[in-house]
Design an enzyme around this catalytic site. Structure first.
Site, PDB file in Angstrom:
ATOM      1  N   LYS A  38      10.542   1.908   6.041  1.00  0.00           N
ATOM      2  CA  LYS A  38      10.065   0.593   6.489  1.00  0.00           C
ATOM      3  C   LYS A  38       9.922  -0.337   5.279  1.00  0.00           C
ATOM      4  CE  LYS A  38       5.378   2.398   6.334  1.00  0.00           C
ATOM      5  NZ  LYS A  38       4.314   3.017   7.126  1.00  0.00           N
ATOM      6  N   TYR A 255      -3.868 -18.403 -19.755  1.00  0.00           N
ATOM      7  CA  TYR A 255      -4.693 -19.288 -18.937  1.00  0.00           C
ATOM      8  C   TYR A 255      -6.153 -18.846 -18.887  1.00  0.00           C
ATOM      9  CZ  TYR A 255      -0.619 -21.521 -16.734  1.00  0.00           C
ATOM     10  OH  TYR A 255       0.516 -22.239 -16.497  1.00  0.00           O
TER      11      TYR A 255
HETATM   12  C1  LIG Z   1       4.238   4.363   6.741  1.00  0.00           C
HETATM   13  C2  LIG Z   1       4.116   5.526   7.648  1.00  0.00           C
HETATM   14  C3  LIG Z   1       4.347   6.842   7.187  1.00  0.00           C
HETATM   15  C4  LIG Z   1       4.626   7.166   5.746  1.00  0.00           C
HETATM   16  O1  LIG Z   1       3.422   7.155   5.010  1.00  0.00           O
HETATM   17  P1  LIG Z   1       3.377   7.518   3.444  1.00  0.00           P
HETATM   18  O2  LIG Z   1       1.942   7.502   3.120  1.00  0.00           O
HETATM   19  O3  LIG Z   1       4.125   6.454   2.739  1.00  0.00           O
HETATM   20  O4  LIG Z   1       4.027   8.853   3.299  1.00  0.00           O
HETATM   21  C5  LIG Z   1       4.296   7.862   8.125  1.00  0.00           C
HETATM   22  N1  LIG Z   1       4.016   7.610   9.434  1.00  0.00           N
HETATM   23  C6  LIG Z   1       3.769   6.367   9.896  1.00  0.00           C
HETATM   24  C7  LIG Z   1       3.444   6.170  11.315  1.00  0.00           C
HETATM   25  C8  LIG Z   1       3.800   5.297   9.019  1.00  0.00           C
HETATM   26  O5  LIG Z   1       3.557   4.063   9.486  1.00  0.00           O
END
Ligand SMILES: *Cc1c(COP(=O)(O)O)cnc(C)c1O
Length: 367
Positions: A38, A255
């Site tokens: 994702k 800054y």
């Molecule tokens: C993002 C996600 C994962 C992966 O999680 P990580 O902590 O990056 O391994 C797994 N299951 C779902 C439903 C997620 O949204």
């Protein structure tokens, strides 16, 4: 090859990604792997990285358009939409493209029941085991399974949950018990573990695991480094010094008077700022590697630059290589100094940064 005056690059090491996938394979004890990609593969670039994930049994993501694009790139393995579909039209699209869907809300079950599909799909019924974000009530699981099973839209059923506290075994115990109870007697494969779950309890992670962060070479466990878990960073954010200043004692740098020298100090100016995705919240002292040695952030992060104390690196000069995070500097550490998390830093690298893809740390070709 186009020439850019700015030397800032995000180097993506596909050999490291393959290696980390092998690590998941070893931990996951025979489970199928749905690699989580994702948010454009956690900021690494979906189309840059997915060829290196070809050994995984499938890919999981949120974005329907990206899933369809993967099909158009001839990705033939399982694709799972982690938030499912939101309308009949979307459901038709995902069934057309042979995409599997999470169903986390009774309304989605109703959409499945009333939509006529040419091709039935694989459904992951998500159970809320205490995170209280997505998922159906544990008590409703058996009834919803019956309905889904009876629906012609459903080709195969899986049971799934997500743990909000997989970093510790204690944090996972109650939700795991709730999940087990909710699924009792139901003959469907299960999907439980994210990265932390895979590493902490490969034994109860389920038949299908969903690792994200660890694939990208980052430790999801607060008490263990990626190195100690044999994970290799996939992204290295690299730049160069574009100026060096010799600053007298008692002067401010950058800054807002955030940093004041207490002694004569050499300051290196790095081409990388918050408009590139470097966290604006990074504090004085945040580690930055200059010419292969440890330097520290000195002064507030600007839009296009940061300033670092290189007093102890006399060989550093304009053009010296700088590593913001990656190979020799875990992004976890930079996140800690910034009050952030590695996920946000990786996802936050902006379009202004040039990405290059490498194998085994060498620059092979450019995308
Ligand atoms: C993002 C996600 C994962 C992966 O999680 P990580 O902590 O990056 O391994 C797994 N299951 C779902 C439903 C997620 O949204």
């Amino acid at each position: 090859m186009p020439s850019f005056s700015r030397q800032l690059v995000a180097q993506i090491n596909l050999a490291a990604l393959r290696h980390n996938l092998d690590c998941v394979r070893q931990c996951a004890q025979g489970a199928q792997i749905m690699a989580v990609v994702k948010a454009d593969a956690y900021g690494h670039g979906l189309f840059r990285t997915f060829p290196a994930l070809s050994e995984a049994e499938g890919l999981a993501l949120m974005e329907l358009d990206a899933a369809i694009a993967l099909r158009r790139q001839h990705y033939t393995r399982r694709l799972l939409l982690l938030e499912g579909f939101f309308s009949e039209e979307e459901l038709r699209e995902i069934s057309h493209h042979r995409i599997a869907a999470v169903v986390h809300h009774p309304e989605q079950v109703a959409i499945l029941e009333r939509t006529k599909l040419k091709r039935s799909l694989e459904v992951f019924l998500k159970v809320n085991t205490g995170m209280n974000r997505l998922g159906v009530k544990p008590d409703d699981v058996a009834g919803l399974c019956e309905r889904l099973n009876a629906s012609p839209a459903v080709a195969a059923l899986r049971l799934m949950t997500h743990l909000g506290q997989a970093e510790t075994r204690a944090g996972a115990e109650a939700p795991l018990a709730i999940f087990k109870e909710a699924c009792r007697g139901l003959p469907y494969p299960r999907s439980i573990a994210n990265s932390a779950g895979v590493l902490r309890f490969g034994d109860v992670g389920g038949d299908i695991v969903r690792p994200g962060l660890m694939l990208y070479g980052v430790s999801p466990l607060p008490d263990q480094t990626a190195d100690s878990l044999d994970l290799r960073p996939v992204m290295s954010l690299r730049s160069e010094l574009i100026a060096v200043q010799d600053v007298a004692a008692g002067q401010y740098v950058g800054y807002s008077d955030v940093f004041r020298t207490t002694h004569p100090t050499r300051i290196g100016v790095v081409a990388c700022g918050y408009a590139d995705g470097y966290p604006v919240t990074a504090r004085n002292g945040t580690p930055v590697r200059v010419a292969g040695k440890q330097a520290t952030l000195a002064g507030r992060v600007s839009m296009d630059m940061i300033t670092v104390d290189i007093t102890d690196i006399p060989e550093a000069r304009v053009g010296s290589p700088v590593l913001l995070w990656g190979d020799d500097l875990p992004v976890e550490e930079v996140a800690r100094w910034s009050g952030s998390i590695p996920y946000q830093l990786l996802c936050g690298v902006t379009r202004r940064v040039r990405f290059v893809t490498t194998e085994v740390g060498r620059i092979d070709f450019e995308l």
